[in-house]
Write a protein that holds these residues in place. Structure first.
Motif, PDB file in Angstrom:
ATOM      1  N   MET B   1      -0.283   7.299  -1.948  1.00 48.15           N
ATOM      2  CA  MET B   1      -0.646   8.275  -0.934  1.00 48.15           C
ATOM      3  C   MET B   1      -2.157   8.348  -0.710  1.00 48.15           C
ATOM      4  SD  MET B   1       0.169  11.735  -3.050  1.00 48.15           S
ATOM      5  CE  MET B   1      -0.415  12.070  -4.672  1.00 48.15           C
ATOM      6  N   THR B   2      -2.752   7.176  -0.646  1.00 46.23           N
ATOM      7  CA  THR B   2      -4.167   7.107  -0.288  1.00 46.23           C
ATOM      8  C   THR B   2      -4.276   6.389   1.057  1.00 46.23           C
ATOM      9  OG1 THR B   2      -5.228   5.013  -0.878  1.00 46.23           O
ATOM     10  CG2 THR B   2      -4.272   6.309  -2.670  1.00 46.23           C
ATOM     11  N   LEU B   3      -5.476   6.314   1.539  1.00 46.48           N
ATOM     12  CA  LEU B   3      -5.665   5.670   2.836  1.00 46.48           C
ATOM     13  C   LEU B   3      -5.141   4.243   2.847  1.00 46.48           C
ATOM     14  CD1 LEU B   3      -9.119   6.628   4.377  1.00 46.48           C
ATOM     15  CD2 LEU B   3      -6.826   7.192   5.133  1.00 46.48           C
ATOM     16  N   VAL B   4      -5.437   3.512   1.793  1.00 48.54           N
ATOM     17  CA  VAL B   4      -4.989   2.117   1.731  1.00 48.54           C
ATOM     18  C   VAL B   4      -3.482   2.003   1.789  1.00 48.54           C
ATOM     19  CG1 VAL B   4      -6.680   0.578   0.725  1.00 48.54           C
ATOM     20  CG2 VAL B   4      -5.740   2.407  -0.664  1.00 48.54           C
ATOM     21  N   ASP B   5      -2.813   2.908   1.099  1.00 46.21           N
ATOM     22  CA  ASP B   5      -1.354   2.897   1.099  1.00 46.21           C
ATOM     23  C   ASP B   5      -0.832   3.038   2.519  1.00 46.21           C
ATOM     24  OD1 ASP B   5      -1.435   2.715  -1.627  1.00 46.21           O
ATOM     25  OD2 ASP B   5      -1.337   4.889  -1.913  1.00 46.21           O
ATOM     26  N   VAL B   6      -1.354   4.037   3.188  1.00 44.81           N
ATOM     27  CA  VAL B   6      -0.920   4.289   4.566  1.00 44.81           C
ATOM     28  C   VAL B   6      -1.230   3.068   5.425  1.00 44.81           C
ATOM     29  CG1 VAL B   6      -1.195   5.755   6.586  1.00 44.81           C
ATOM     30  CG2 VAL B   6      -1.309   6.749   4.309  1.00 44.81           C
ATOM     31  N   ALA B   7      -2.433   2.540   5.262  1.00 46.32           N
ATOM     32  CA  ALA B   7      -2.849   1.380   6.053  1.00 46.32           C
ATOM     33  C   ALA B   7      -1.902   0.204   5.822  1.00 46.32           C
ATOM     34  CB  ALA B   7      -4.269   0.994   5.666  1.00 46.32           C
ATOM     35  N   LYS B   8      -1.545   0.005   4.585  1.00 48.29           N
ATOM     36  CA  LYS B   8      -0.670  -1.096   4.227  1.00 48.29           C
ATOM     37  C   LYS B   8       0.674  -0.942   4.933  1.00 48.29           C
ATOM     38  CE  LYS B   8      -1.834  -2.198   0.175  1.00 48.29           C
ATOM     39  NZ  LYS B   8      -1.949  -1.980  -1.292  1.00 48.29           N
ATOM     40  N   VAL B   9       1.239   0.231   4.815  1.00 46.85           N
ATOM     41  CA  VAL B   9       2.534   0.495   5.435  1.00 46.85           C
ATOM     42  C   VAL B   9       2.465   0.354   6.959  1.00 46.85           C
ATOM     43  CG1 VAL B   9       4.283   2.259   5.889  1.00 46.85           C
ATOM     44  CG2 VAL B   9       3.353   1.987   3.593  1.00 46.85           C
ATOM     45  N   ALA B  10       1.363   0.839   7.521  1.00 45.21           N
ATOM     46  CA  ALA B  10       1.237   0.807   8.974  1.00 45.21           C
ATOM     47  C   ALA B  10       0.790  -0.570   9.470  1.00 45.21           C
ATOM     48  CB  ALA B  10       0.251   1.874   9.432  1.00 45.21           C
ATOM     49  N   GLY B  11       0.346  -1.384   8.554  1.00 46.98           N
ATOM     50  CA  GLY B  11      -0.105  -2.713   8.945  1.00 46.98           C
ATOM     51  C   GLY B  11      -1.422  -2.704   9.698  1.00 46.98           C
ATOM     52  N   VAL B  12      -2.302  -1.780   9.328  1.00 45.65           N
ATOM     53  CA  VAL B  12      -3.630  -1.742   9.955  1.00 45.65           C
ATOM     54  C   VAL B  12      -4.678  -1.582   8.860  1.00 45.65           C
ATOM     55  CG1 VAL B  12      -2.780  -0.692  12.079  1.00 45.65           C
ATOM     56  CG2 VAL B  12      -3.547   0.750  10.195  1.00 45.65           C
ATOM     57  N   ASP B  13      -5.913  -1.538   9.272  1.00 44.41           N
ATOM     58  CA  ASP B  13      -6.982  -1.350   8.302  1.00 44.41           C
ATOM     59  C   ASP B  13      -7.106   0.132   7.951  1.00 44.41           C
ATOM     60  OD1 ASP B  13      -9.417  -2.854   7.031  1.00 44.41           O
ATOM     61  OD2 ASP B  13     -10.122  -0.883   7.684  1.00 44.41           O
ATOM     62  N   LEU B  14      -7.579   0.362   6.751  1.00 45.36           N
ATOM     63  CA  LEU B  14      -7.675   1.753   6.310  1.00 45.36           C
ATOM     64  C   LEU B  14      -8.649   2.566   7.151  1.00 45.36           C
ATOM     65  CD1 LEU B  14      -9.716   2.158   3.002  1.00 45.36           C
ATOM     66  CD2 LEU B  14     -10.058   0.397   4.728  1.00 45.36           C
ATOM     67  N   SER B  15      -9.665   1.907   7.660  1.00 44.14           N
ATOM     68  CA  SER B  15     -10.637   2.641   8.478  1.00 44.14           C
ATOM     69  C   SER B  15      -9.972   3.163   9.748  1.00 44.14           C
ATOM     70  CB  SER B  15     -11.812   1.747   8.828  1.00 44.14           C
ATOM     71  OG  SER B  15     -11.379   0.643   9.586  1.00 44.14           O
ATOM     72  N   THR B  16      -9.042   2.421  10.241  1.00 44.51           N
ATOM     73  CA  THR B  16      -8.284   2.865  11.413  1.00 44.51           C
ATOM     74  C   THR B  16      -7.523   4.145  11.100  1.00 44.51           C
ATOM     75  OG1 THR B  16      -7.975   0.574  12.081  1.00 44.51           O
ATOM     76  CG2 THR B  16      -6.545   2.211  13.098  1.00 44.51           C
ATOM     77  N   VAL B  17      -6.893   4.121   9.964  1.00 43.40           N
ATOM     78  CA  VAL B  17      -6.140   5.298   9.549  1.00 43.40           C
ATOM     79  C   VAL B  17      -7.071   6.503   9.420  1.00 43.40           C
ATOM     80  CG1 VAL B  17      -4.626   6.287   7.809  1.00 43.40           C
ATOM     81  CG2 VAL B  17      -4.551   3.835   8.271  1.00 43.40           C
ATOM     82  N   SER B  18      -8.182   6.287   8.774  1.00 44.27           N
ATOM     83  CA  SER B  18      -9.151   7.355   8.554  1.00 44.27           C
ATOM     84  C   SER B  18      -9.554   7.991   9.876  1.00 44.27           C
ATOM     85  CB  SER B  18     -10.377   6.794   7.833  1.00 44.27           C
ATOM     86  OG  SER B  18     -11.391   7.761   7.767  1.00 44.27           O
ATOM     87  N   ARG B  19      -9.968   7.182  10.821  1.00 46.27           N
ATOM     88  CA  ARG B  19     -10.396   7.694  12.122  1.00 46.27           C
ATOM     89  C   ARG B  19      -9.272   8.417  12.831  1.00 46.27           C
ATOM     90  NH1 ARG B  19     -13.679   2.402  13.269  1.00 46.27           N
ATOM     91  NH2 ARG B  19     -11.620   1.628  12.805  1.00 46.27           N
ATOM     92  N   LEU B  20      -8.157   7.749  12.874  1.00 43.65           N
ATOM     93  CA  LEU B  20      -7.011   8.267  13.603  1.00 43.65           C
ATOM     94  C   LEU B  20      -6.602   9.648  13.107  1.00 43.65           C
ATOM     95  CD1 LEU B  20      -5.401   7.391  15.867  1.00 43.65           C
ATOM     96  CD2 LEU B  20      -3.986   5.983  14.376  1.00 43.65           C
ATOM     97  N   LEU B  21      -6.551   9.767  11.802  1.00 40.33           N
ATOM     98  CA  LEU B  21      -6.065  11.006  11.211  1.00 40.33           C
ATOM     99  C   LEU B  21      -7.050  12.160  11.393  1.00 40.33           C
ATOM    100  CD1 LEU B  21      -3.561   9.878  10.387  1.00 40.33           C
ATOM    101  CD2 LEU B  21      -4.201   9.946   7.987  1.00 40.33           C
ATOM    102  N   ARG B  22      -8.304  11.841  11.572  1.00 35.79           N
ATOM    103  CA  ARG B  22      -9.291  12.898  11.651  1.00 35.79           C
ATOM    104  C   ARG B  22      -9.705  13.198  13.091  1.00 35.79           C
ATOM    105  NH1 ARG B  22     -13.479  11.192  10.344  1.00 35.79           N
ATOM    106  NH2 ARG B  22     -12.396   9.528   9.249  1.00 35.79           N
TER     107      ARG B  22
END
Lengths: 335, 335
Positions: B1-22
């Motif tokens: 349940m960290t950014l990398v985990d989410v990124a991995k599941v979503a198939g994107v980079d973690l930075s994308t997740v970070s931006r998107l979520l915030r």
DNA sequence: CTGTTAGCGCGTTCAG
DNA sequence: CTGAACGCGCTAACAG
């Protein structure tokens, strides 16, 4: 004022500073180095960054306690015990008021989850599924204080049946036979257990509890007042009132005075919970003393141990159930 | 349940997740990506790690409030206002009780310093140099709430002179001329300012304050009781008592009742501070209403703004000084 | 006895 | 519109 700064000033590596400042005893450093580092740290006013430390160690060194209502002075002694235990353990305590199931409560809880290693819960109605869901969700150790939810986490409790029985025993010893029970919120297990204790004690004395001799006072002043009004409304009043909490007893006093009843001449009253306030009401209240401070300490300790790896167990804290007699009870007189 | 985990599941980079979520709004991502990320986050139950975030951003999104005594129900409304403001700002509130200058207080304060962006202080005697030193030391924004220390940080206050005057005006309007002042702890500036207000109001009505008509009640029940005993001890009692706080008024009631005085027949009483309790004492108390909740909100807002870069300014919160008349005052009768 | 190194989880340039 | 790479301050191996 970071490790590197100190290290630079002291002319050593930052890891040396880190160890030195923390372990101290473990490594026996050269006195000279030791002195230099300590001096530098002092001079720069160094403070470890709690966040960096938490991130690195994966632990926050802090716990939260959820309370229903900061206005409720019946609970401050528990808080104090918890504070003490936390202090001794070097852990920061986060007090959070989470009243009813307001929508913003969720946010507050969510924010809390990431900041603590565990949580004490002093707020629990059997029906509070949202809270229960949150607790499941965060997967953090949690301990219920003077409350419990069926089939849920660990609880640290008093022997509440015993506490309620203490009120009955005291009143019966004074000669009362017609005793009413001003109960706490009966959706909380604390009130339920006191109800059982009250009923058992009455039965043990061969006394029955007619209809209209119990009312739910909801753990607050207004509820206590309303419940008291109901209990003394009938043609034949009970000769004594056993109240589940001091907060409710305040409301009860208002009701009885408004009705022109004199305590303990017209009616005796006794309540559970001790607090400075009890000595200054009119009249001062006879109470069942509970060592809430100790309860708080034990609950905090249990949670902290759990955080350290030792799962907590349900615990009943022995309390003397001593009566502090301030004269609000007296033998009954014929009406 | 960290950014990398989410990124991995979503198939994107973690930075994308970070931006998107915030940011959410800021970047207009491909709906497809957006959906995938959100779904993954939801599925994994992702929560940002508050520590990592704090470390990176250099801010905690949390403030502390230092209170003298959790038992003091005269202060809970302020706490509630502070909580509300924090909630709206998405900031975690850390409540900490720091009673007397116990040695362990230092530790608690030290631990606090690293966890918050700023601190509200509701505890301040003019002489508390240790606290002042700590505040200087941590170099964090700090705001005093309903208290101030001469030459120190920023304060958010009521017009206390006005509040004390409101008591005097009410009593004088009823016909009282011999009024005693049961003051708060006169080493706190709140009590000092009320004293000034009381004296000025009396003078404005052409009344003097003979010796023995003021006592220091120390902001607590016992102090209130002792002070009340002193004030009504003389041969000639005052016809009315103006009390600086509800907590002290509780002690006062105990003292007056013990002396067999009836309120308001024998003596009128009025107090500053509103709380549910005031409606349920015997008799219910006439009070000067203070919007403490608003005070708390304003103080918290000021601190939060300061944390965001706008230095706070001293602030007097207008309060209506409305009298809530519950009948504890009446025209004086000849003794 | 002390220095080197590698992350903890995240936000943010800077490229592309 | 998205990925790569760096570092916030600290601790814990692992060397030396």
């Amino acid at each position: 004022m970071t490790l590197v700064d100190v290290a630079k000033v002291a002319g050593v590596d930052l890891s040396t500073v880190s160890r030195l400042l923390r372990d101290d005893r473990a490594a026996s450093y050269r006195p000279e180095t030791r002195a230099r580092v300590l001096a530098a740290a002092e001079q720069l006013g160094y403070r470890v960054n709690a966040q960096a430390r938490a991130l690195r160690l994966g632990r926050q060194d802090s716990i939260a306690i959820l309370v229903p209502d900061l206005d409720n002075f019946g609970f401050t002694a528990v808080l104090r015990g918890v504070q003490e235990a936390c202090e001794e353990a070097g852990v920061t305590l986060l007090i959070s008021e989470i009243g009813s199931s307001a929508p913003e409560r969720t946010d507050r809880l969510a924010a809390l989850a990431g900041r603590v290693d565990g949580v004490l819960v002093a707020h629990a109605q059997d029906t509070d599924t949202a809270l229960q869901a949150w607790l499941d969700d965060i997967r953090l150790p949690s301990v219920f204080v003077q409350r419990s939810i069926p089939g849920a986490s660990v609880s640290v409790l008093f022997d509440e049946e015993n506490n309620a029985a203490a009120m009955v025993d005291h009143l019966v010893a004074m000669g009362h036979r017609d005793i009413a029970h001003l109960s706490g919120d009966l959706s909380t297990d604390t009130a339920k257990r006191r109800k059982v204790g009250f009923d058992s004690a009455m039965a043990a004395h061969g006394l029955s509890i007619p209809r209209g001799r119990r009312a739910d006072g909801g753990w607050n002043i207004e509820g206590g007042r309303a419940a008291a009004e109901k209990l003394v409304a009938g043609r034949k009043r009970p000769t004594a009132l056993a109240v589940d909490s001091l907060v409710q007893a305040i409301g009860m006093l208002g009701a009885l005075h408004a009705k022109g009843l004199s305590i303990p001449d017209d009616i005796s009253v006794i309540t559970i919970d001790e607090h400075p306030l009890a000595a200054h009401t009119t009249p001062p209240l006879t109470t069942v003393y509970l060592d809430q401070r100790e309860l708080g300490r034990r609950a905090a300790t249990a949670l902290l141990d759990w955080v350290d790896g030792t799962p907590a167990q349900n615990l009943i804290v022995e309390s003397p159930s001593d009566i502090i007699d301030r004269g609000s009870t007296a033998p009954p007189v014929a009406q």
